[in-house]
Design a protein around this motif. Sequence first.
Motif, short mmCIF file in Angstrom:
data_model
loop_
_atom_site.label_atom_id
_atom_site.label_comp_id
_atom_site.label_asym_id
_atom_site.label_seq_id
_atom_site.Cartn_x
_atom_site.Cartn_y
_atom_site.Cartn_z
N THR A 1 -41.10 5.06 11.75
CA THR A 1 -41.40 3.77 11.12
C THR A 1 -42.67 3.20 11.74
O THR A 1 -43.18 3.72 12.76
CB THR A 1 -40.22 2.78 11.28
N ARG B 1 -38.90 4.46 1.50
CA ARG B 1 -38.06 3.35 1.93
C ARG B 1 -38.85 2.10 2.29
O ARG B 1 -38.28 1.03 2.46
CB ARG B 1 -37.19 3.78 3.11
N PHE C 1 -36.00 1.97 10.28
CA PHE C 1 -36.26 3.38 9.98
C PHE C 1 -35.85 3.78 8.56
O PHE C 1 -36.59 4.46 7.87
CB PHE C 1 -35.53 4.28 10.99
N CYS C 2 -34.65 3.35 8.14
CA CYS C 2 -34.17 3.81 6.84
C CYS C 2 -33.99 2.67 5.84
O CYS C 2 -33.61 2.89 4.69
CB CYS C 2 -32.85 4.57 6.98
N CYS D 1 -32.36 -1.95 9.10
CA CYS D 1 -32.85 -0.85 9.93
C CYS D 1 -34.32 -0.59 9.61
O CYS D 1 -34.66 -0.36 8.44
CB CYS D 1 -32.03 0.41 9.69
N ARG E 1 -37.06 10.86 12.31
CA ARG E 1 -37.17 9.58 11.61
C ARG E 1 -38.41 8.89 12.17
O ARG E 1 -38.89 9.21 13.26
CB ARG E 1 -35.92 8.72 11.77
N CYS F 1 -31.09 9.26 10.21
CA CYS F 1 -31.18 7.97 10.90
C CYS F 1 -29.90 7.77 11.69
O CYS F 1 -28.80 8.07 11.21
CB CYS F 1 -31.38 6.83 9.91
N THR F 2 -30.03 7.24 12.89
CA THR F 2 -28.88 7.06 13.77
C THR F 2 -28.30 5.66 13.68
O THR F 2 -27.39 5.31 14.45
CB THR F 2 -29.28 7.34 15.23
N CYS F 3 -28.81 4.84 12.76
CA CYS F 3 -28.25 3.49 12.64
C CYS F 3 -26.82 3.57 12.09
O CYS F 3 -26.45 4.54 11.44
CB CYS F 3 -29.13 2.61 11.75
N ILE G 1 -38.91 8.93 4.30
CA ILE G 1 -39.52 7.85 5.08
C ILE G 1 -40.41 6.97 4.21
O ILE G 1 -40.27 5.75 4.19
CB ILE G 1 -40.31 8.44 6.27
#
Length: 296
Positions: A91, A34, A264-265, A262, A89, A229-231, A31
């Motif tokens: 952010t 990034r 998150f990632c 994204c 995850r 991450c689900t992206c 995390i």
Amino acid sequence: MMQSNQRTRFIFDDMPIRGLHVHAHEVWQHIVQRKHYPAAIQRALGELLAAGALLSSNLKLDGTLIVQVQGQGILKLLVVEATSDQTLRATARWDETAQIDPQASLNDLLGQNGMFVLTLQPKDGEQWQGVVPLEGEGIANMLMNYMARSEQLQTHIALAADENNIGGLLLQRLPEAELNDEAWQHITTLAETLTATELLNLDAQNVLYRLFHETPPRVFAPESLEFACTCSRGKVSDMLLLLGGEEVGNAVAEEGSITVDCDFCNEHYTFDEQDVNALFGMDIVAAVRTEKARLQ
């Protein structure tokens, strides 16, 4: 070397008190590497990540627990997603033009009218959400106040985060079980002696021995935690379809492509003219250019 990315359950057999310990290094590094988080925001996000790992242990259904802290100051949002598959995850969003004191408190960052939001998204079934005003200093106190208000459970939470690791400890009185207040006070007083340094650098075995060696709890096998991450490009494609051909076509006509990042990632998904035309099943960019020429 200490095992990282683990969540460990324990229970006191002679007292109706359950507990959890969490420690993560690699998950946290996924995390923080990034995105460049200011120190104060990084610390708050890490503490919320540890909290999400603790709270999600009670997920009874397949799904996702989303823990959010929302503010109107420099810090706009902290969000952690923890799944029943033991993935995490996280952010943050903030005013990136602001100068932020590394020692700034969470309340200073959030400003007025901060909110704590807990959302449960089962894979099958209806979403549930709880929203309460923020009360207390720091993530741990805010969560303890939330638990007391919403679930009426006496809970002790300790959280810590630095640039390398996150750590957390949760103690909770079992519902509908009798417990002498003096016993609960004794256990939580011991827990309050745990320092942030110990929480960040000791594994569950050493933390629990350090705190409760006179009344040792029964400790269960640890669970492994992972960053995920689900992206996906498919999900971004669905989002672009929802935006509509006119908006997407205009963006590509002006810039040559459209890129979605994204949060998150930090993965970048770029769609050029050929991509968006295929997505919408027609030459949407040419149609936008034709319409612009007609209006000129």
